[in-house]
Motif scaffolding. Structure first.
Motif, PDB file in Angstrom:
ATOM      1  N   LYS A  53      53.110  16.148  33.547  1.00  0.00           N
ATOM      2  CA  LYS A  53      54.134  15.291  32.954  1.00  0.00           C
ATOM      3  C   LYS A  53      53.486  14.533  31.807  1.00  0.00           C
ATOM      4  CE  LYS A  53      56.824  14.697  37.210  1.00  0.00           C
ATOM      5  NZ  LYS A  53      57.382  13.736  38.202  1.00  0.00           N
ATOM      6  N   THR A  54      54.027  14.738  30.617  1.00  0.00           N
ATOM      7  CA  THR A  54      53.489  14.124  29.409  1.00  0.00           C
ATOM      8  C   THR A  54      54.465  13.090  28.874  1.00  0.00           C
ATOM      9  OG1 THR A  54      52.199  16.085  28.795  1.00  0.00           O
ATOM     10  CG2 THR A  54      52.771  14.559  27.019  1.00  0.00           C
ATOM     11  N   TYR A  55      53.942  11.919  28.536  1.00  0.00           N
ATOM     12  CA  TYR A  55      54.762  10.820  28.020  1.00  0.00           C
ATOM     13  C   TYR A  55      54.406  10.586  26.554  1.00  0.00           C
ATOM     14  CZ  TYR A  55      55.809  10.054  32.919  1.00  0.00           C
ATOM     15  OH  TYR A  55      56.212  10.230  34.222  1.00  0.00           O
ATOM     16  N   LEU A  56      55.431  10.587  25.698  1.00  0.00           N
ATOM     17  CA  LEU A  56      55.265  10.482  24.253  1.00  0.00           C
ATOM     18  C   LEU A  56      56.157   9.357  23.735  1.00  0.00           C
ATOM     19  CD1 LEU A  56      55.692  14.288  23.840  1.00  0.00           C
ATOM     20  CD2 LEU A  56      53.533  13.120  23.377  1.00  0.00           C
ATOM     21  N   PRO A  57      55.613   8.363  23.042  1.00  0.00           N
ATOM     22  CA  PRO A  57      56.431   7.229  22.579  1.00  0.00           C
ATOM     23  C   PRO A  57      57.563   7.680  21.653  1.00  0.00           C
ATOM     24  CG  PRO A  57      54.088   6.726  22.382  1.00  0.00           C
ATOM     25  CD  PRO A  57      54.186   8.180  22.702  1.00  0.00           C
ATOM     26  N   GLU A  58      58.763   7.234  21.955  1.00  0.00           N
ATOM     27  CA  GLU A  58      59.919   7.599  21.128  1.00  0.00           C
ATOM     28  C   GLU A  58      59.747   7.113  19.692  1.00  0.00           C
ATOM     29  OE1 GLU A  58      64.784   6.974  21.005  1.00  0.00           O
ATOM     30  OE2 GLU A  58      63.474   5.486  21.961  1.00  0.00           O
ATOM     31  N   LYS A  59      59.157   5.930  19.511  1.00  0.00           N
ATOM     32  CA  LYS A  59      59.048   5.364  18.166  1.00  0.00           C
ATOM     33  C   LYS A  59      58.110   6.186  17.277  1.00  0.00           C
ATOM     34  CE  LYS A  59      55.583   1.964  19.690  1.00  0.00           C
ATOM     35  NZ  LYS A  59      55.325   0.513  19.868  1.00  0.00           N
ATOM     36  N   LEU A  60      57.188   6.935  17.874  1.00  0.00           N
ATOM     37  CA  LEU A  60      56.303   7.798  17.101  1.00  0.00           C
ATOM     38  C   LEU A  60      56.882   9.195  16.901  1.00  0.00           C
ATOM     39  CD1 LEU A  60      52.769   6.987  18.570  1.00  0.00           C
ATOM     40  CD2 LEU A  60      53.805   6.096  16.490  1.00  0.00           C
ATOM     41  N   PHE A  61      57.733   9.618  17.828  1.00  0.00           N
ATOM     42  CA  PHE A  61      58.256  10.979  17.790  1.00  0.00           C
ATOM     43  C   PHE A  61      59.779  10.995  17.923  1.00  0.00           C
ATOM     44  CE2 PHE A  61      54.057  10.969  19.896  1.00  0.00           C
ATOM     45  CZ  PHE A  61      53.331  11.587  18.895  1.00  0.00           C
ATOM     46  N   PRO A  62      60.488  10.346  17.006  1.00  0.00           N
ATOM     47  CA  PRO A  62      61.953  10.303  17.099  1.00  0.00           C
ATOM     48  C   PRO A  62      62.566  11.700  16.985  1.00  0.00           C
ATOM     49  CG  PRO A  62      61.208   9.550  14.945  1.00  0.00           C
ATOM     50  CD  PRO A  62      59.981   9.669  15.795  1.00  0.00           C
ATOM     51  N   ASP A  63      63.621  11.897  17.767  1.00  0.00           N
ATOM     52  CA  ASP A  63      64.374  13.151  17.711  1.00  0.00           C
ATOM     53  C   ASP A  63      63.536  14.365  18.112  1.00  0.00           C
ATOM     54  OD1 ASP A  63      66.836  14.431  17.295  1.00  0.00           O
ATOM     55  OD2 ASP A  63      66.208  15.120  15.312  1.00  0.00           O
ATOM     56  N   LEU A  64      62.590  14.165  19.002  1.00  0.00           N
ATOM     57  CA  LEU A  64      61.835  15.294  19.541  1.00  0.00           C
ATOM     58  C   LEU A  64      62.755  16.128  20.423  1.00  0.00           C
ATOM     59  CD1 LEU A  64      59.040  16.685  19.927  1.00  0.00           C
ATOM     60  CD2 LEU A  64      58.725  15.200  21.923  1.00  0.00           C
ATOM     61  N   LYS A  65      62.714  17.453  20.247  1.00  0.00           N
ATOM     62  CA  LYS A  65      63.574  18.355  21.010  1.00  0.00           C
ATOM     63  C   LYS A  65      62.723  19.405  21.720  1.00  0.00           C
ATOM     64  CE  LYS A  65      67.548  18.037  17.841  1.00  0.00           C
ATOM     65  NZ  LYS A  65      67.643  16.652  18.179  1.00  0.00           N
ATOM     66  N   ILE A  66      63.203  19.842  22.866  1.00  0.00           N
ATOM     67  CA  ILE A  66      62.453  20.854  23.617  1.00  0.00           C
ATOM     68  C   ILE A  66      62.408  22.174  22.854  1.00  0.00           C
ATOM     69  CG2 ILE A  66      64.372  21.796  24.978  1.00  0.00           C
ATOM     70  CD1 ILE A  66      62.355  21.635  27.411  1.00  0.00           C
ATOM     71  N   THR A  67      63.396  22.404  21.990  1.00  0.00           N
ATOM     72  CA  THR A  67      63.392  23.627  21.179  1.00  0.00           C
ATOM     73  C   THR A  67      62.250  23.622  20.166  1.00  0.00           C
ATOM     74  OG1 THR A  67      65.036  22.589  19.742  1.00  0.00           O
ATOM     75  CG2 THR A  67      65.848  24.099  21.422  1.00  0.00           C
ATOM     76  N   ASP A  68      61.737  22.432  19.829  1.00  0.00           N
ATOM     77  CA  ASP A  68      60.582  22.358  18.921  1.00  0.00           C
ATOM     78  C   ASP A  68      59.371  23.075  19.513  1.00  0.00           C
ATOM     79  OD1 ASP A  68      61.995  20.789  17.110  1.00  0.00           O
ATOM     80  OD2 ASP A  68      61.314  18.906  17.999  1.00  0.00           O
ATOM     81  N   LEU A  69      59.345  23.171  20.837  1.00  0.00           N
ATOM     82  CA  LEU A  69      58.176  23.706  21.529  1.00  0.00           C
ATOM     83  C   LEU A  69      58.324  25.175  21.917  1.00  0.00           C
ATOM     84  CD1 LEU A  69      57.755  20.643  23.915  1.00  0.00           C
ATOM     85  CD2 LEU A  69      56.468  21.081  21.821  1.00  0.00           C
ATOM     86  N   GLU A  70      59.404  25.793  21.494  1.00  0.00           N
ATOM     87  CA  GLU A  70      59.652  27.173  21.921  1.00  0.00           C
ATOM     88  C   GLU A  70      58.601  28.139  21.386  1.00  0.00           C
ATOM     89  OE1 GLU A  70      63.615  28.195  20.785  1.00  0.00           O
ATOM     90  OE2 GLU A  70      64.538  27.176  22.503  1.00  0.00           O
ATOM     91  N   ASN A  71      58.173  27.941  20.154  1.00  0.00           N
ATOM     92  CA  ASN A  71      57.250  28.886  19.537  1.00  0.00           C
ATOM     93  C   ASN A  71      55.992  28.215  18.993  1.00  0.00           C
ATOM     94  OD1 ASN A  71      59.026  31.274  19.755  1.00  0.00           O
ATOM     95  ND2 ASN A  71      60.304  30.141  18.302  1.00  0.00           N
ATOM     96  N   ASP A  72      55.685  27.033  19.527  1.00  0.00           N
ATOM     97  CA  ASP A  72      54.524  26.296  19.027  1.00  0.00           C
ATOM     98  C   ASP A  72      53.960  25.424  20.140  1.00  0.00           C
ATOM     99  OD1 ASP A  72      52.671  25.636  17.135  1.00  0.00           O
ATOM    100  OD2 ASP A  72      54.126  24.942  15.649  1.00  0.00           O
ATOM    101  N   THR A  73      52.695  25.048  19.990  1.00  0.00           N
ATOM    102  CA  THR A  73      52.072  24.168  20.973  1.00  0.00           C
ATOM    103  C   THR A  73      52.508  22.731  20.738  1.00  0.00           C
ATOM    104  OG1 THR A  73      50.113  23.725  19.618  1.00  0.00           O
ATOM    105  CG2 THR A  73      50.051  25.674  21.026  1.00  0.00           C
ATOM    106  N   LEU A  74      52.348  21.904  21.760  1.00  0.00           N
ATOM    107  CA  LEU A  74      52.735  20.500  21.653  1.00  0.00           C
ATOM    108  C   LEU A  74      51.957  19.801  20.543  1.00  0.00           C
ATOM    109  CD1 LEU A  74      54.188  17.950  22.630  1.00  0.00           C
ATOM    110  CD2 LEU A  74      52.364  17.668  24.324  1.00  0.00           C
ATOM    111  N   TYR A  75      50.629  19.932  20.532  1.00  0.00           N
ATOM    112  CA  TYR A  75      49.822  19.238  19.526  1.00  0.00           C
ATOM    113  C   TYR A  75      50.156  19.712  18.117  1.00  0.00           C
ATOM    114  CZ  TYR A  75      46.845  16.970  23.014  1.00  0.00           C
ATOM    115  OH  TYR A  75      46.380  16.188  24.026  1.00  0.00           O
ATOM    116  N   SER A  76      50.471  20.999  17.982  1.00  0.00           N
ATOM    117  CA  SER A  76      50.838  21.517  16.673  1.00  0.00           C
ATOM    118  C   SER A  76      52.161  20.924  16.202  1.00  0.00           C
ATOM    119  CB  SER A  76      50.938  23.049  16.718  1.00  0.00           C
ATOM    120  OG  SER A  76      51.275  23.569  15.456  1.00  0.00           O
ATOM    121  N   VAL A  77      53.124  20.779  17.102  1.00  0.00           N
ATOM    122  CA  VAL A  77      54.403  20.164  16.751  1.00  0.00           C
ATOM    123  C   VAL A  77      54.213  18.706  16.347  1.00  0.00           C
ATOM    124  CG1 VAL A  77      56.629  19.389  17.685  1.00  0.00           C
ATOM    125  CG2 VAL A  77      55.820  21.715  18.141  1.00  0.00           C
TER     126      VAL A  77
END
Length: 238
Positions: free
Chosen positions: A139-163
């Motif tokens: 379970k990874t927690y990411l601050p909303e204020k640093l990553f607004p509008d993060l979507k799970i589809t962003d991670l479909e073809n890329d790693t988390l750190y790369s996104v």
């Protein structure tokens, strides 16, 4: 895409190290420059990677040596990359992104991420697999204020750190980890296809960016029969 030069050097050195014994000395940096005909920076990047993963160690004024490995298991310590470490063992790594949701974190997580009381985080639940075998539940927690509008589809073809780097220009430079031996609970055991109470390594990981701001806090459960936590210590008093 072609591998960076330092990755090719790493692969070749690892093949050579496989036939060496623990504490055998590697060629000097100058000799490696001649052997591989690459820049000094390329050699240093390759040696740093091997040292960070505990494959080699260096003694000031003496040289670089092969580290001993007592258990031939995946190492989950340091700036760990599940995908890279798994591939080195000839296995294929995959990630299942189970859920991404916006939550109000508890006090402990807020404290780790330096959040205010009203701040929210994204909670990303993931399962990491090697050759389709479940290995790590996290379970990874990411601050909303640093990553607004993060979507799970962003991670479909890329790693988390790369996104995080491409979409938000956030670059992780350091991680702090605590590791605890625990027994698997109902939730994690179901995902890892293990019995409740099976041994596990619980890893608390906080990552900071190049501005010394916490960008991620992850709690992972790794199967105790598949992983070791490898570290090295130097005595600076001698």
């Amino acid at each position: 895409m072609e591998k960076p030069l330092y990755r090719k050097v790493i692969s070749d050195l690892e093949n050579k190290i496989d036939s060496m014994r623990a504490n055998d000395q590697l060629p000097s940096e100058r000799q490696l420059l001649t052997d591989y005909d690459v820049s000094r920076n390329t050699i240093r990047l390759a040696l740093k990677d091997l040292e960070d993963r505990g494959v080699i160690y260096r003694l000031h004024g003496k040289g670089t040596f092969v580290a001993g490995r007592y258990l031939n298991k995946l190492n989950i310590g340091g700036m760990y990359s599940f995908s890279e470490d798994t591939s080195r063992y000839g296995r294929t790594a995959t990630t299942q992104n189970k859920k991404l949701e916006l939550v109000v974190p508890n006090h402990n997580i807020s404290d780790q991420l330096n959040l205010q009381e009203e701040d929210k985080t994204y909670r990303l639940i993931r399962l990491r697999l090697a050759d389709d075998e479940p290995m790590i539940y996290s379970k990874t927690y990411l601050p909303e204020k640093l990553f607004p509008d993060l979507k799970i589809t962003d991670l479909e073809n890329d790693t988390l750190y790369s996104v995080l780097k491409k979409k938000y220009n956030q670059r992780s430079v350091m991680a702090f980890e605590d590791v605890q031996a625990v027994s698997l609970d109902d939730e994690a055991s179901a995902s890892l296809h293990e019995k409740v109470g099976s041994p596990s390594l619980k890893i608390y990981r906080k990552t900071i960016n190049d501005k010394n701001v916490p960008v991620e806090f992850t709690i992972s459960l790794a199967r105790g029969d598949k992983f070791v936590y490898r570290s090295r210590q130097y005595n600076h008093l001698v």
